[in-house]
Design a protein around this motif. Structure first.
Motif, PDB file in Angstrom:
ATOM      1  N   VAL A 181      -2.168  -4.445  -5.081  1.00  0.00           N
ATOM      2  CA  VAL A 181      -2.380  -2.877  -4.329  1.00  0.00           C
ATOM      3  C   VAL A 181      -3.490  -3.134  -3.265  1.00  0.00           C
ATOM      4  N   ARG A 182      -3.359  -2.836  -1.987  1.00  0.00           N
ATOM      5  CA  ARG A 182      -4.091  -2.806  -0.929  1.00  0.00           C
ATOM      6  C   ARG A 182      -4.608  -1.663  -0.518  1.00  0.00           C
ATOM      7  N   PRO A 183      -5.608  -0.829  -1.227  1.00  0.00           N
ATOM      8  CA  PRO A 183      -6.195   0.588  -1.077  1.00  0.00           C
ATOM      9  C   PRO A 183      -6.732   0.673   0.528  1.00  0.00           C
TER      10      PRO A 183
ATOM     11  N   ASP B 149      -5.710  -0.702   3.615  1.00  0.00           N
ATOM     12  CA  ASP B 149      -5.009  -1.165   4.525  1.00  0.00           C
ATOM     13  C   ASP B 149      -4.233  -0.058   5.040  1.00  0.00           C
TER      14      ASP B 149
ATOM     15  N   THR C 184       0.910  -1.065  -0.017  1.00  0.00           N
ATOM     16  CA  THR C 184      -0.248   0.028  -0.074  1.00  0.00           C
ATOM     17  C   THR C 184       0.919   1.242   0.009  1.00  0.00           C
ATOM     18  N   THR C 185       0.105   2.406   0.029  1.00  0.00           N
ATOM     19  CA  THR C 185       0.829   3.684   0.107  1.00  0.00           C
ATOM     20  C   THR C 185      -0.030   4.734   0.103  1.00  0.00           C
TER      21      THR C 185
ATOM     22  N   TRP D 216      -2.939   7.287  -0.341  1.00  0.00           N
ATOM     23  CA  TRP D 216      -4.226   7.116  -1.177  1.00  0.00           C
ATOM     24  C   TRP D 216      -4.101   7.945  -2.501  1.00  0.00           C
TER      25      TRP D 216
ATOM     26  N   SER E 212       0.359   3.008   4.355  1.00  0.00           N
ATOM     27  CA  SER E 212      -0.177   4.052   3.834  1.00  0.00           C
ATOM     28  C   SER E 212       0.225   5.560   4.284  1.00  0.00           C
TER      29      SER E 212
ATOM     30  N   LEU F 161      -1.849   5.500  -5.177  1.00  0.00           N
ATOM     31  CA  LEU F 161      -2.373   4.216  -5.099  1.00  0.00           C
ATOM     32  C   LEU F 161      -2.105   3.651  -6.912  1.00  0.00           C
TER      33      LEU F 161
END
Length: 197
Positions: A144-146, A148, A126-127, A129, A160, A132
């Protein structure tokens, strides 16, 4: 006792809380419990002050070249990551860290540099928002885990945006020293968010 080093990377344009939030968590723990065998150091290319994204100046503890072997590398984010995405020397350095450091972690857009270096290939991550889509563009194989706050994939943890680095650092204390230490650290820094909005 051999002390294990957690290195937090500094660079011009680093987002302040990405580096200082985890520093607060990890240094609280390591100073309160030196018997756990960890230390935290701020690393940079030189020992000159680093100007962060909003103007705060930070002093590194040691240069990257002179740092002891790392147990954990924390790569923060911020606008300063953007030129690093296309810096062959930086990406090669990251790949070298992947080969020698047991645990790579990132906050916010620090994961973009990992993606550009190829170390997130085929991994969940993740990163922030707002980045992403760029994370997915840099390496379409990344899962990608938007939603988390952080993603722990064993030898690699991404988190994130900005404040999520504090959550990730507390999770790191839990992993490295146990739940009791993490809870003590959380209470010590009085981290109990109650957003007003």
């Amino acid at each position: 006792m051999t002390v294990k080093t957690i290195g937090i990377l500094l660079f011009d344009g680093v987002e302040e809380l990405d580096a200082v939030g985890p520093w607060e968590v990890l240094s609280y723990w390591t100073l309160a419990h030196p018997e756990d065998g960890y230390e935290v150091r701020m690393l940079a290319e030189t020992l000159d002050p680093v100007r962060a994204a909003k103007g705060l100046r930070l002093l590194p503890d040691t240069t990257v070249a002179e740092a002891p072997p790392l147990e954990v590398l924390l790569y923060p984010g911020g606008q300063g990551t953007r030129p690093r995405l296309n810096d062959p020397a930086e990406l090669e350095w990251v790949r070298g860290q992947r080969a020698t450091v047991p645990l790579l972690t990132s906050v916010c857009t620090g994961s973009l540099v990992y993606a550009a270096a190829g170390v997130l290939a085929g991994r969940p991550a993740t990163t922030h928002w707002g980045s992403l889509d760029l994370l997915a563009e840099l390496d379409p194989s990344i899962r990608v885990r938007p939603d988390d706050r952080y993603v722990d994939d064993g030898d690699l943890i991404t988190s994130s945006g900005v404040s999520a680095g504090i959550d990730m650092a507390l999770h790191l204390v839990d992993r490295l020293a146990g739940r009791e230490r993490a809870l003590e650290t959380r209470r010590g820094i009085q981290y109990d968010p109650e957003p007003p909005v």
